[in-house]
Enzyme design. Structure first.
Site, PDB file in Angstrom:
ATOM      1  N   PHE A  38       0.848  -1.190   0.000  1.00 49.58           N
ATOM      2  CA  PHE A  38       0.000   0.000   0.000  1.00 49.58           C
ATOM      3  C   PHE A  38       0.884   1.240   0.000  1.00 49.58           C
ATOM      4  O   PHE A  38       1.718   1.434   0.895  1.00 49.58           O
ATOM      5  CB  PHE A  38      -0.888  -0.023   1.246  1.00 49.58           C
ATOM      6  CG  PHE A  38      -1.834   1.148   1.367  1.00 49.58           C
ATOM      7  CD1 PHE A  38      -3.055   1.133   0.714  1.00 49.58           C
ATOM      8  CD2 PHE A  38      -1.509   2.251   2.136  1.00 49.58           C
ATOM      9  CE1 PHE A  38      -3.935   2.206   0.827  1.00 49.58           C
ATOM     10  CE2 PHE A  38      -2.376   3.334   2.256  1.00 49.58           C
ATOM     11  CZ  PHE A  38      -3.597   3.310   1.598  1.00 49.58           C
ATOM     12  N   ARG A  40      -5.194 -22.265  -8.443  1.00 53.45           N
ATOM     13  CA  ARG A  40      -6.286 -22.977  -9.126  1.00 53.45           C
ATOM     14  C   ARG A  40      -6.172 -22.770 -10.636  1.00 53.45           C
ATOM     15  O   ARG A  40      -7.180 -22.677 -11.342  1.00 53.45           O
ATOM     16  CB  ARG A  40      -7.654 -22.510  -8.619  1.00 53.45           C
ATOM     17  CG  ARG A  40      -8.696 -23.623  -8.676  1.00 53.45           C
ATOM     18  CD  ARG A  40     -10.114 -23.144  -8.416  1.00 53.45           C
ATOM     19  NE  ARG A  40     -11.000 -24.278  -8.240  1.00 53.45           N
ATOM     20  CZ  ARG A  40     -12.302 -24.243  -8.396  1.00 53.45           C
ATOM     21  NH1 ARG A  40     -12.922 -23.129  -8.719  1.00 53.45           N
ATOM     22  NH2 ARG A  40     -13.025 -25.325  -8.210  1.00 53.45           N
ATOM     23  N   ASP A  53     -18.515 -15.993  -6.905  1.00 53.38           N
ATOM     24  CA  ASP A  53     -17.370 -16.674  -6.306  1.00 53.38           C
ATOM     25  C   ASP A  53     -16.063 -15.922  -6.578  1.00 53.38           C
ATOM     26  O   ASP A  53     -16.006 -14.999  -7.412  1.00 53.38           O
ATOM     27  CB  ASP A  53     -17.285 -18.097  -6.881  1.00 53.38           C
ATOM     28  CG  ASP A  53     -16.720 -19.097  -5.878  1.00 53.38           C
ATOM     29  OD1 ASP A  53     -16.010 -18.679  -4.959  1.00 53.38           O
ATOM     30  OD2 ASP A  53     -16.977 -20.306  -6.045  1.00 53.38           O
ATOM     31  N   ASP A 103     -17.244 -10.982   5.025  1.00 50.36           N
ATOM     32  CA  ASP A 103     -17.048  -9.750   5.783  1.00 50.36           C
ATOM     33  C   ASP A 103     -18.282  -8.865   5.647  1.00 50.36           C
ATOM     34  O   ASP A 103     -19.129  -9.097   4.787  1.00 50.36           O
ATOM     35  CB  ASP A 103     -15.773  -9.036   5.310  1.00 50.36           C
ATOM     36  CG  ASP A 103     -15.821  -8.681   3.838  1.00 50.36           C
ATOM     37  OD1 ASP A 103     -16.634  -7.815   3.457  1.00 50.36           O
ATOM     38  OD2 ASP A 103     -15.058  -9.277   3.048  1.00 50.36           O
ATOM     39  N   GLU A 126     -34.389 -41.477   3.698  1.00 44.82           N
ATOM     40  CA  GLU A 126     -33.636 -40.210   3.753  1.00 44.82           C
ATOM     41  C   GLU A 126     -34.447 -39.078   3.117  1.00 44.82           C
ATOM     42  O   GLU A 126     -34.475 -37.956   3.636  1.00 44.82           O
ATOM     43  CB  GLU A 126     -32.302 -40.355   3.022  1.00 44.82           C
ATOM     44  CG  GLU A 126     -31.278 -41.163   3.801  1.00 44.82           C
ATOM     45  CD  GLU A 126     -30.032 -41.441   2.983  1.00 44.82           C
ATOM     46  OE1 GLU A 126     -28.936 -41.121   3.451  1.00 44.82           O
ATOM     47  OE2 GLU A 126     -30.164 -41.978   1.855  1.00 44.82           O
TER      48      GLU A 126
HETATM   49  C1  GLA Z   1     -15.495 -22.686  -4.957  1.00 41.64           C
HETATM   50  C2  GLA Z   1     -16.784 -22.629  -4.168  1.00 41.64           C
HETATM   51  C3  GLA Z   1     -17.557 -23.906  -4.332  1.00 41.64           C
HETATM   52  C4  GLA Z   1     -17.842 -24.128  -5.788  1.00 41.64           C
HETATM   53  C5  GLA Z   1     -16.550 -24.121  -6.599  1.00 41.64           C
HETATM   54  C6  GLA Z   1     -16.827 -24.143  -8.081  1.00 41.64           C
HETATM   55  O1  GLA Z   1     -14.605 -23.596  -4.427  1.00 41.64           O
HETATM   56  O2  GLA Z   1     -16.537 -22.332  -2.829  1.00 41.64           O
HETATM   57  O3  GLA Z   1     -18.749 -23.883  -3.601  1.00 41.64           O
HETATM   58  O4  GLA Z   1     -18.716 -23.137  -6.246  1.00 41.64           O
HETATM   59  O5  GLA Z   1     -15.773 -22.972  -6.315  1.00 41.64           O
HETATM   60  O6  GLA Z   1     -15.686 -24.110  -8.828  1.00 41.64           O
END
Ligand code: GLA
Length: 730
Positions: free
Chosen positions: A280, A443, A478, A532, A612
């Protein structure tokens, strides 16, 4: 009046229902902090003591007075360069390398209502519910103006703080640090409660004494992160869930935050919180202003349970916006753990059929419906529908799901880009990456440069093009990596990128929220990596963790509950053995744990047996029966998953007329082990309650003094739910 100004002594007093906050512009025009504690009347300037202490320097205007040192005085917004050697809230450098500033009180304004900040989330309140104080400090020599903002919500016991820093000089300035809140206590001992973790065990609870060793908690990841959640609590050492004093500081910021806590040699305690100073160095050209995001302060004299309830009520009433404010959210079925990337439109329709049969409200298509996305190595950034994979347009899929009587949701990850994507091939410069170096991958994806408007605009245009023709009732937003390569090819200074990125994110969330005003947004970051209060201003709920194991979830949800309402915590029932831990827990336990959150399912119902399925239908009925308690009542932690063999909690209606107790046994020993009692909290002592399940009667006092005995039944991880109603009045 929540904000008072004593013009003789130049003391500012902020009053809430149970707390008082006080500061003073002293005879040198410096803003000193006097008090934040239980509600009191009158001046607290007597807390300032003056002594000549060695190696505690005196600013020039103190003249020969060797007792006036900023190294020992409690301050409101301490800055580097004044002879205060403690941690600073403000650190400034001029273009020619002059470090330091000493802003002094110039003026103030008190106004009705709560201030708002351009481009950043804030607590909001009605004109009559809040007051605002703005104190202006200036240092003409450094060319800097500091405006300290205070919002006071007396009924909620909430005080908010933020700061605006403006460059008044001709030449540029650089901010090395500009925090949101600083609290100086002249006396007292405190524990610091904070939440750390990793992907799969977010918001783990820790409580450590504040000592003379300075503690810095920090996220260097560009997001609030799994590792350090921007909520801290200072508690007196003997404070428990039900008694004692504690103060929470919570950032409304989704980028990296930091907190610093230390006791100075004279037994004063300084606590600070604000934007992380990692990478920063914020440039301010002439006339430009930097806004330090809002910090929410809240105090309770009645223990951590009461503090969490106050924070929860603030989030529910003054931070969450949009169509689901004060509304129960739908029970959903998410496709992720049901089929990961391996689906087509037919599979989704099959899931929808199964979901309807179970009386689920909403079907969510998770990752994999767009671009080239059959695994997590490609496709991010290409927000066009993969009709070939789905076998139909998204609009048709959404219509068919709606025709079955369900609502429809999908997953997006707008801030990311795969190198194997059309967007990257067309605009490699859209990714944050350092020129001349291979990017650091996580990833197998890179982060888009959201500090650039054209990048955000591109993503907005793509996403709206795909979503506009469909009825999308829910969006899962996400974010699956941290920012490591901090370089924007258009920035004038790289020290601004992480903060400007967050403004870009909030801008896009705001636009998407406006474009689809009825849509429910759930945010997510590899589970709960961006859980958050800032995100809660844009998304009603947040996926709490990728770990759906009910027993691990006890810890995750316990930690999260210190600062966030339970119904904002994304929580689903998944299959057993659990995908992440391999653990087998009863379906009833998984249901009870997920019900302490948003509640939904993340499994393939086609793989379940008839019994179930019948149990799931009952769970959903139960959720509907108690959902008002969960969403609008008081959540209380009754035991700790860290120290107790039983984790218990309760939801009590605000009028105390009913409550539900849940308990999960995580340890079981030989049958003769002592009976475990669950003690309730927050009930009227003289009230009588009937347990619905067996008609047994208990007084409020007895429930809190002795508690209810837990049955000693064989079998791992059993869970219990009891519903109590008040019987002593109509
Ligand atoms: C993240 C999310 C999961 C899912 C995957 C999909 O890990 O937390 O719930 O949506 O991505 O790639």
């Amino acid at each position: 009046m929540a904000i008072l100004f004593d013009s003789t002594k130049r003391i500012f007093t902020l009053q809430t229902g149970t707390s008082t906050y006080q500061m003073q512009a002293d005879s040198h025009d410096r803003l000193l902090h006097l008090y934040y504690g239980r509600r009191t009347e009158g001046s607290m300037d007597y807390v300032l003591t003056f002594r000549d202490r060695g190696f505690c320097p005196n600013p020039p205007d103190a003249g020969t007075d060797r007792t006036y040192s900023l190294d020992c005085l409690p301050q409101e917004y301490p800055s580097q360069g004044t002879g205060d050697f403690r941690s600073q809230a403000l650190m400034v450098e001029t273009k020619d390398g002059k470090i330091g500033c000493d802003p002094r009180y110039v003026s103030h304004k008190i106004q009705k209502g709560k201030y708002a900040l351009q481009g950043l989330p804030t607590v909001y309140a009605g004109e009559e519910e809040a007051e605002t104080l703005i104190i202006t400090l200036e240092d003409p020599a450094a060319g800097i103006r500091v405006e300290l903002f205070y919002g006071v919500l007396p009924e909620s016991d909430i005080i908010t703080r933020c700061a605006k820093i403006t460059n008044l000089a001709e030449e540029p300035l650089y901010l090395h640090r500009a925090l949101s809140a600083n609290l100086d206590f002249v006396t007292g001992h405190y524990d610091l409660i904070s939440l750390y973790g990793y992907q799969g065990l977010e918001r783990s609870f820790q409580r450590n004494p504040v000592t003379h060793t300075e503690q810095t908690l920090i996220s260097r990841r560009g997001t609030s992160s799994h590792q350090f959640n921007p909520l801290c609590i200072l508690a007196e050492p003997d404070t428990t869930e039900t008694a004692g004093a504690c103060i929470a500081v919570q950032m409304l910021y989704s980028g990296g935050s930091m907190a610093v806590a230390a006791m100075d040699p004279f037994e004063g305690t300084r606590f600070q919180m604000g934007v992380s100073d990692y990478a920063f160095r914020y440039p301010l050209a002439k006339g430009e202003t930097f806004t330090a995001p809002e910090a929410v302060l809240c105090r309770s004299g009645n223990g951590l349970g009461d503090l969490s309830i106050k924070l929860t009520d603030c989030i529910r009433g003054h931070i969450i916006r949009g169509p689901y404010k004060n509304k129960v959210t739908p029970v959903l079925l998410n496709s992720w753990e049901a089929c990961y990337f391996d689906f087509d439109g037919k599979k989704i329709l099959d899931l929808a059929k199964q979901a309807k049969d179970l009386d689920i409200d909403l079907l969510v298509v998770d990752d994999g419906w767009f671009g080239k996305r059959d695994d997590d190595n490609s496709g991010l950034g290409d927000w066009y529908v993969n009709e070939k994979k789905l076998g139909m347009p998204l609009s048709e899929l959404s219509e068919k799901v709606h025709a079955m009587g369900l609502s429809f949701g999908i997953w997006v990850e707008p801030e990311m880009i795969s190198e194997d994507s059309d967007l990257y091939r067309a605009h490699p410069d859209y990714a944050l990456r350092i020129p001349g170096r291979e990017p650091v991958r996580s990833r197998n994806q890179l982060v888009l440069d959201f500090s650039r408007k054209e990048v955000v605009d591109n993503v907005f245009a793509q996403i709206t093009k795909s979503l506009d023709p469909c009825q999308i009732d829910y969006l899962k937003w996400d974010y699956n990596r941290s920012i490591s390569d901090i370089y924007s090819c258009t920035a004038d200074d790289q020290g601004r990128v992480l903060y400007d990125y967050v403004l870009g994110l909030y801008g896009l969330l705001e636009r998407i929220g406006k474009r689809y005003p009825n849509m429910l947004i759930e945010s997510c970051s590899g589970g709960g990596g961006r859980f958050d209060a800032g995100m809660l201003a844009y998304s009603r709920q947040i996926w709490c963790s990728d770990n759906t194991d009910a027993i691990d979830r006890l810890r995750i949800q316990y930690g999260t509950s210190f600062g966030y309402p339970c119904e904002t915590m994304g929580a689903h029932v998944s299959k057993v053995p659990n995908e992440q831990s391999g653990r087998i827990t009863p379906l009833s336990t998984r249901g009870i744990v997920a019900m302490a959150g948003t509640f939904g399912y993340e499994l393939d119902p086609a793989k379940l047996g008839g019994e179930e399925k019948a149990e799931i239908r009952e769970q959903i009925k139960e959720r509907r029966r108690i959902q008002n308690l969960i969403f609008f009542g008081d959540y209380r932690r009754l035991s700790s998953p860290y120290t107790d063999p039983v984790t218990a909690w309760s939801y009590t209606s605000k009028d105390r007329s009913e409550f539900v107790v849940n308990a999960v046994r995580t340890e079981l020993h030989f049958g003769d082990e002592p009976t475990k009692f669950i003690r309730l909290a927050g009930l009227p002592e003289d009230a009588m309650y009937r347990r619905e399940e067996d008609g047994a009667l208990f007084s409020g006092a007895a429930l809190m003094e002795v508690g209810i005995p837990l049955p000693h039944e064989r079998g791992d991880y059993r869970a219990y739910a009891w519903h109590f109603t008040r019987t002593d009045r109509a």
